[in-house]
Design a protein around this motif. Structure first.
Motif, mmCIF file in Angstrom:
data_model
loop_
_atom_site.group_PDB
_atom_site.id
_atom_site.type_symbol
_atom_site.label_atom_id
_atom_site.label_comp_id
_atom_site.label_asym_id
_atom_site.label_seq_id
_atom_site.Cartn_x
_atom_site.Cartn_y
_atom_site.Cartn_z
ATOM 1 N N GLU A 1 0.843 -1.200 -0.091
ATOM 2 C CA GLU A 1 -0.194 -0.143 0.099
ATOM 3 C C GLU A 1 0.922 1.288 -0.062
ATOM 4 N N TRP A 2 2.196 0.998 -0.427
ATOM 5 C CA TRP A 2 3.032 2.362 -0.285
ATOM 6 C C TRP A 2 3.387 2.514 -1.747
ATOM 7 N N SER A 3 3.430 3.875 -2.430
ATOM 8 C CA SER A 3 3.977 4.227 -3.633
ATOM 9 C C SER A 3 5.513 4.344 -3.370
ATOM 10 N N VAL A 4 6.288 4.218 -4.532
ATOM 11 C CA VAL A 4 7.789 4.881 -4.419
ATOM 12 C C VAL A 4 7.696 6.176 -3.677
ATOM 13 N N GLY A 5 7.107 7.060 -4.110
ATOM 14 C CA GLY A 5 7.053 8.583 -3.831
ATOM 15 C C GLY A 5 6.421 8.553 -2.411
ATOM 16 N N GLY A 6 5.438 7.854 -2.009
ATOM 17 C CA GLY A 6 5.029 7.905 -0.642
ATOM 18 C C GLY A 6 6.022 7.463 0.420
ATOM 19 N N LEU A 7 6.796 6.364 0.095
ATOM 20 C CA LEU A 7 7.669 5.914 0.769
ATOM 21 C C LEU A 7 8.982 7.002 0.970
ATOM 22 N N ALA A 8 9.344 7.594 -0.272
ATOM 23 C CA ALA A 8 10.314 8.725 -0.229
ATOM 24 C C ALA A 8 9.919 9.567 0.711
ATOM 25 N N GLY A 9 8.511 9.992 0.510
ATOM 26 C CA GLY A 9 8.048 11.173 1.540
ATOM 27 C C GLY A 9 8.129 10.841 2.817
ATOM 28 N N HIS A 10 7.897 9.591 3.245
ATOM 29 C CA HIS A 10 8.022 9.159 4.629
ATOM 30 C C HIS A 10 9.542 9.141 5.288
ATOM 31 N N LEU A 11 10.324 8.628 4.198
ATOM 32 C CA LEU A 11 11.641 8.691 4.381
ATOM 33 C C LEU A 11 11.998 9.972 4.723
ATOM 34 N N TYR B 1 10.493 12.498 5.864
ATOM 35 C CA TYR B 1 9.651 13.153 6.957
ATOM 36 C C TYR B 1 10.641 13.113 8.073
ATOM 37 N N GLN B 2 11.448 12.014 8.056
ATOM 38 C CA GLN B 2 12.219 11.648 9.422
ATOM 39 C C GLN B 2 13.384 12.918 9.484
ATOM 40 N N ILE B 3 13.746 13.462 8.546
ATOM 41 C CA ILE B 3 14.659 14.608 8.615
ATOM 42 C C ILE B 3 13.907 15.878 8.876
ATOM 43 N N PHE B 4 12.833 15.941 8.327
ATOM 44 C CA PHE B 4 11.815 17.201 8.696
ATOM 45 C C PHE B 4 11.598 17.111 10.122
ATOM 46 N N GLY C 1 -2.652 6.808 8.580
ATOM 47 C CA GLY C 1 -2.261 8.073 8.866
ATOM 48 C C GLY C 1 -0.877 8.341 8.587
ATOM 49 N N ILE C 2 0.008 7.319 8.530
ATOM 50 C CA ILE C 2 1.211 7.594 8.509
ATOM 51 C C ILE C 2 1.465 7.347 7.031
ATOM 52 N N ARG C 3 1.012 6.411 6.192
ATOM 53 C CA ARG C 3 0.898 6.444 4.822
ATOM 54 C C ARG C 3 0.410 7.725 4.192
ATOM 55 N N ALA C 4 -0.709 8.224 4.545
ATOM 56 C CA ALA C 4 -1.260 9.325 4.039
ATOM 57 C C ALA C 4 -0.274 10.703 4.243
ATOM 58 N N LYS C 5 0.460 10.618 5.123
ATOM 59 C CA LYS C 5 1.431 11.729 5.338
ATOM 60 C C LYS C 5 2.442 11.709 4.427
ATOM 61 N N GLY C 6 3.068 10.387 4.274
ATOM 62 C CA GLY C 6 4.084 10.154 3.306
ATOM 63 C C GLY C 6 3.520 10.492 1.890
ATOM 64 N N GLU C 7 2.329 10.155 1.624
ATOM 65 C CA GLU C 7 1.818 10.338 0.336
ATOM 66 C C GLU C 7 1.820 11.770 0.032
ATOM 67 N N ASP C 8 1.436 12.664 0.925
ATOM 68 C CA ASP C 8 1.128 14.117 1.106
ATOM 69 C C ASP C 8 2.309 14.900 0.993
ATOM 70 N N ILE C 9 3.242 14.469 1.621
ATOM 71 C CA ILE C 9 4.677 14.989 1.414
ATOM 72 C C ILE C 9 5.206 14.747 0.079
ATOM 73 N N SER C 10 4.968 13.521 -0.618
ATOM 74 C CA SER C 10 5.544 13.280 -1.742
ATOM 75 C C SER C 10 4.885 13.958 -2.881
ATOM 76 N N SER C 11 3.635 14.625 -2.878
ATOM 77 C CA SER C 11 2.721 15.147 -3.743
ATOM 78 C C SER C 11 3.399 16.415 -4.430
ATOM 79 N N GLU C 12 4.363 17.004 -3.696
ATOM 80 C CA GLU C 12 5.381 18.321 -4.363
ATOM 81 C C GLU C 12 6.098 17.927 -5.350
ATOM 82 N N GLY C 13 6.226 16.638 -5.352
ATOM 83 C CA GLY C 13 7.314 16.015 -6.537
ATOM 84 C C GLY C 13 8.701 15.913 -6.087
#
Length: 211
Positions: free
Chosen positions: A35-45, A47-50, A89-101
């Motif tokens: 249930e994770w896209s590559v972009g969503g997983l990148a966003g979650h990754l 996020y740990q820095i943010f 919620g964690i997945r949604a946050k990752g996808e949201d972060i990744s939505s900027e490209g």
């Protein structure tokens, strides 16, 4: 080397991974995580820095810090179902972060990391950091270990998702991550299970996973 520097080196690996053409090419494709896209997983990754940014911006917390083991004992997401509220919620946050490209995210991650290289050097390792998302506090050093665990695990996830070769963590980061995961595994499965998995393949349990 301090845990602050170990975190910064690990975070730099995550940002470098985001810079690879394979990640950009597969941004919208499924990752190796259900249930994770590559972009969503990148966003979650990333996020740990943010998530470290508030440490530089807010005053030291007056809360009493808890231990790392208590932190993970209280974490609701560890044993939560994949489709439960916590993990959704964690997945949604990752996808949201990744939505900027990928390119804007990469630039924002680099800027955050540059700021942290300057700011973290000024802070004590025993500084108390309150985490509003959990409702409790850790020392800065312990908080950075939690970030390194997340970065280490998801660097591997993202690299495998795009068919890359996983780079080894610096020893200064791998050592505290491995130590924490070992403690958590022993607590979850028992010392005998962990020892057998590492030394006695004929008696090894089927799994010694932490998460």
């Amino acid at each position: 080397m301090s845990l602050k520097n170990a975190y910064l080196e690990t975070a730099a690996q995550a940002v470098a991974l985001l810079d690879t053409p394979e990640v950009a090419a597969l941004w919208g494709k499924p990752s190796v995580l259900t249930e994770w896209s590559v972009g969503g997983l990148a966003g979650h990754l990333i996020y740990q820095i943010f998530s470290v940014a508030p440490v530089l911006q807010e005053p030291e917390s007056e809360h009493d810090p808890i231990s790392l083991l208590d932190h993970y004992a209280r974490a609701v997401w560890i044993d939560a179902p994949l489709d439960g509220e916590a993990n959704s919620g964690i997945r949604a946050k990752g996808e949201d972060i990744s939505s900027e490209g990928v390119q804007p995210l990469r630039e924002r991650a680099r800027a955050a990391l540059d700021e942290q290289r300057k700011g973290l050097a000024q802070l004590r390792g025993d500084r108390v950091v309150f985490m509003p998302q959990t409702g409790w506090a850790l020392t800065l050093d312990d908080f950075l270990v939690t970030r390194m665990v997340e970065l280490a695990v998801h660097i591997d996830d993202l690299t495998v998702s795009v068919g890359g070769r996983v780079a080894e963590l610096p020893h200064t980061a791998f050592a505290p991550v491995a130590a924490l995961l070992t403690e958590l595994s022993a607590r979850r499965h028992g010392q005998a299970a962990l020892l057998r998995a590492l030394t006695r393949v004929e008696r090894a349990p089927a799994a010694i996973n932490v998460f």
